[in-house]
Design an enzyme around this catalytic site. Structure first.
Site, mmCIF file in Angstrom:
data_model
loop_
_atom_site.group_PDB
_atom_site.id
_atom_site.type_symbol
_atom_site.label_atom_id
_atom_site.label_comp_id
_atom_site.label_asym_id
_atom_site.label_seq_id
_atom_site.Cartn_x
_atom_site.Cartn_y
_atom_site.Cartn_z
ATOM 1 N N ASP A 194 -1.374 2.254 -13.490
ATOM 2 C CA ASP A 194 -0.651 2.263 -14.761
ATOM 3 C C ASP A 194 0.715 1.728 -14.882
ATOM 4 O O ASP A 194 1.233 1.403 -14.214
ATOM 5 C CB ASP A 194 -0.859 3.861 -15.385
ATOM 6 N N ARG A 248 1.826 4.506 -3.910
ATOM 7 C CA ARG A 248 0.533 5.448 -3.719
ATOM 8 C C ARG A 248 0.200 5.763 -4.900
ATOM 9 O O ARG A 248 -0.987 6.347 -5.088
ATOM 10 C CB ARG A 248 1.101 6.794 -2.958
ATOM 11 N N ARG A 291 9.860 -4.119 -5.985
ATOM 12 C CA ARG A 291 9.510 -5.324 -5.178
ATOM 13 C C ARG A 291 9.841 -6.647 -5.905
ATOM 14 O O ARG A 291 9.849 -7.514 -5.169
ATOM 15 C CB ARG A 291 8.022 -5.251 -5.048
ATOM 16 N N GLU A 300 -10.677 -2.307 -0.796
ATOM 17 C CA GLU A 300 -9.815 -3.572 -0.025
ATOM 18 C C GLU A 300 -11.133 -4.308 0.521
ATOM 19 O O GLU A 300 -12.111 -3.485 0.877
ATOM 20 C CB GLU A 300 -8.787 -3.303 0.969
ATOM 21 N N TYR A 301 -11.055 -5.443 0.921
ATOM 22 C CA TYR A 301 -12.127 -6.190 1.540
ATOM 23 C C TYR A 301 -12.381 -5.703 2.898
ATOM 24 O O TYR A 301 -11.210 -5.102 3.675
ATOM 25 C CB TYR A 301 -11.705 -7.710 1.649
ATOM 26 N N SER A 302 -13.545 -5.404 3.224
ATOM 27 C CA SER A 302 -13.594 -4.830 4.651
ATOM 28 C C SER A 302 -13.954 -5.911 5.754
ATOM 29 O O SER A 302 -15.054 -6.500 5.660
ATOM 30 C CB SER A 302 -14.773 -3.664 4.655
ATOM 31 N N ILE A 354 0.902 -1.226 -0.182
ATOM 32 C CA ILE A 354 0.076 -0.224 -0.159
ATOM 33 C C ILE A 354 0.880 1.240 0.149
ATOM 34 O O ILE A 354 0.542 2.228 -0.227
ATOM 35 C CB ILE A 354 -1.010 -0.012 1.158
HETATM 36 C C1 LIG Z 1 13.272 -2.739 0.034
HETATM 37 C C2 LIG Z 1 12.501 -1.769 0.788
HETATM 38 C C3 LIG Z 1 12.474 -1.529 2.170
HETATM 39 C C4 LIG Z 1 11.481 -0.401 2.601
HETATM 40 N N1 LIG Z 1 11.659 -0.173 3.999
HETATM 41 C C5 LIG Z 1 10.689 0.584 4.551
HETATM 42 C C6 LIG Z 1 10.845 0.889 5.946
HETATM 43 O O1 LIG Z 1 11.860 0.548 6.790
HETATM 44 N N2 LIG Z 1 9.968 1.934 6.244
HETATM 45 C C7 LIG Z 1 9.110 2.549 5.502
HETATM 46 O O2 LIG Z 1 8.354 3.524 6.042
HETATM 47 N N3 LIG Z 1 9.045 2.222 4.130
HETATM 48 C C8 LIG Z 1 9.984 1.596 3.740
HETATM 49 N N4 LIG Z 1 9.747 1.301 2.266
HETATM 50 C C9 LIG Z 1 8.953 1.841 1.505
HETATM 51 C C10 LIG Z 1 9.304 3.018 0.651
HETATM 52 O O3 LIG Z 1 9.959 3.941 1.519
HETATM 53 C C11 LIG Z 1 8.476 3.498 -0.356
HETATM 54 O O4 LIG Z 1 7.399 3.922 0.524
HETATM 55 C C12 LIG Z 1 7.881 2.607 -1.240
HETATM 56 O O5 LIG Z 1 8.830 1.766 -1.672
HETATM 57 C C13 LIG Z 1 7.061 3.230 -2.199
HETATM 58 O O6 LIG Z 1 7.788 4.021 -3.009
HETATM 59 P P1 LIG Z 1 7.364 5.257 -3.965
HETATM 60 O O7 LIG Z 1 6.727 6.238 -2.788
HETATM 61 O O8 LIG Z 1 8.447 5.586 -4.828
HETATM 62 O O9 LIG Z 1 6.067 4.850 -4.603
HETATM 63 P P2 LIG Z 1 4.859 5.440 -4.915
HETATM 64 O O10 LIG Z 1 3.990 5.871 -3.736
HETATM 65 O O11 LIG Z 1 4.122 4.575 -6.117
HETATM 66 O O12 LIG Z 1 5.257 6.870 -5.664
HETATM 67 C C14 LIG Z 1 5.996 6.932 -6.764
HETATM 68 C C15 LIG Z 1 6.305 8.167 -7.117
HETATM 69 O O13 LIG Z 1 5.363 9.161 -7.128
HETATM 70 C C16 LIG Z 1 5.870 10.357 -6.615
HETATM 71 N N5 LIG Z 1 4.978 10.444 -5.392
HETATM 72 C C17 LIG Z 1 4.009 9.837 -5.089
HETATM 73 N N6 LIG Z 1 3.091 10.413 -4.000
HETATM 74 C C18 LIG Z 1 3.580 11.587 -3.779
HETATM 75 C C19 LIG Z 1 3.591 12.639 -2.922
HETATM 76 N N7 LIG Z 1 2.407 12.346 -1.985
HETATM 77 N N8 LIG Z 1 4.241 13.602 -2.865
HETATM 78 C C20 LIG Z 1 5.424 13.587 -3.649
HETATM 79 N N9 LIG Z 1 5.630 12.714 -4.398
HETATM 80 C C21 LIG Z 1 5.020 11.826 -4.603
HETATM 81 C C22 LIG Z 1 7.499 10.277 -5.919
HETATM 82 O O14 LIG Z 1 8.319 10.702 -6.799
HETATM 83 C C23 LIG Z 1 7.647 8.520 -5.798
HETATM 84 O O15 LIG Z 1 8.959 8.318 -5.797
HETATM 85 C C24 LIG Z 1 10.561 0.169 1.581
HETATM 86 C C25 LIG Z 1 10.551 0.076 0.543
HETATM 87 C C26 LIG Z 1 11.433 -1.190 0.029
HETATM 88 C C27 LIG Z 1 11.502 -1.354 -1.689
#
Ligand SMILES: Cc1cc2nc3c(=O)[nH]c(=O)nc-3n(C[C@H](O)[C@H](O)[C@H](O)COP(=O)(O)OP(=O)(O)OC[C@H]3O[C@@H](n4cnc5c(N)ncnc54)[C@H](O)[C@@H]3O)c2cc1C
Length: 280
Positions: free
Chosen positions: A185, A90, A196, A96-98, A87
């Protein structure tokens, strides 16, 4: 433009012990990406090789918006602890199932024996390659199973006592399975897959990401190949690492024949030569 690969729709791809990935629907194919990219010329697809070159160019240069023209909707069944990691991505739509409306399922995730590993000493977030003694592992699995059953019985007792479902569920463990519809998308799906499918991601979410990748590579073969070449299997170097490499790469030379036989296109050869020059 729309999909001809209907055979993928509705099929359940099993993941872990009680989970699955099911493609519910999707919009667009490789041609839709090309069509979106060529909007400025008012022309759609050209020959297969020209379209392939364009998709690979877009991926290589991070011209990502044409990949956002393609959308996919999945039905996923997954343990809650995997859902919590999932989740965090973002840029998707989720329903999701409730557990407030409906009873939670009695399915709980139990790791396979070979996944019962010790804590990694190198990566504080991960399990190591070292399997725990099979006898101890079996005891751990049995103990997990017993406590899952116990908490589900307790949940059923609460429901029989008339407790609201939204409260009865609060002591269920994160190994409990949930389900959701997930629409995303292709650009953001590639990002999800990059993070992942990686060995740093937890094994359980890797299983789902790799299953989705198997579906994607068949529906979007050209885009997936470009993703695999330029994103998934590429590496980046920090400035310090590059500086170090530069000290060794002073005599780096390649003939055009060598570069062609490595599968590089004309423009990739030019880009590669520029990169090599910058390394010197
Ligand atoms: C191996 C691994 C370990 C991790 N460990 C942890 C952990 O210990 N604790 C933890 O909390 N998380 C952890 N995460 C989660 C990680 O920090 C990211 O939250 C997660 O991978 C989603 O990535 P993302 O934000 O790039 O993806 P998405 O949410 O899909 O976003 C994609 C891109 O869109 C942009 N974006 C999306 N929403 C916004 C917004 N609101 N404002 C600005 N830009 C935005 C950003 O550029 C972002 O990179 C882990 C992830 C991985 C893969």
């Amino acid at each position: 433009m729309d999909n001809n690969n209907k055979e993928f729709i509705g099929k359940e791809y099993k993941c872990l012990d009680h989970g699955f990935v099911r493609l519910v629907d999707y919009m667009g194919d490789d041609a839709s990406i090309v069509q979106a990219a060529r909007v400025s010329y008012g022309k759609g697809t050209k020959s297969v090789s020209e379209d392939t070159t364009l998709i690979r160019y877009l991926m290589r240069n991070q011209h990502t918006s044409p990949f956002e023209m393609v959308e996919l909707k999945f039905h996923i069944r997954l343990p809650i602890f995997v859902a919590r990691q999932w989740i965090r991505h973002r840029t998707a739509n989720v329903n999701e199932y409730s557990g407030r409306y409906s009873e939670m399922s009695d399915d709980f995730y139990l790791p396979e024996l070979t996944q019962i590993r010790s804590q990694s000493l190198v990566n504080k977030q991960a399990r190591s390659e070292v399997e725990i003694d099979p006898h101890i592992s079996q005891n751990i699995i049995s103990s997990m199973e017993n406590s899952q059953k116990e908490s589900y019985n307790e949940y059923q007792d609460y429901l029989e006592m008339g407790l609201a479902r939204e409260l009865a569920r609060i002591n269920l463990p994160v190994s409990n399975y949930t389900e959701w519809y997930w629409k995303i998308d292709l650009h953001n799906l590639f990002r999800f897959l990059k993070l992942r499918m990686d060995h740093h991601a937890q094994y359980e979410i890797q299983v789902y990401a790799k299953t989705i990748a198997e579906i994607i590579k068949q529906i979007y073969p050209i885009s997936y190949q470009a993703f695999s070449d330029y994103i998934l299997n590429s590496v980046t170097f920090s400035h310090s690492e590059l500086s170090l490499l530069k000290t060794k790469f002073t005599n780096l030379e390649f003939t055009d024949e060598e570069l062609k036989s490595a599968g590089l296109s004309k423009s990739e050869i030019i880009e590669f030569k520029n990169k090599i020059e910058n390394l010197k």
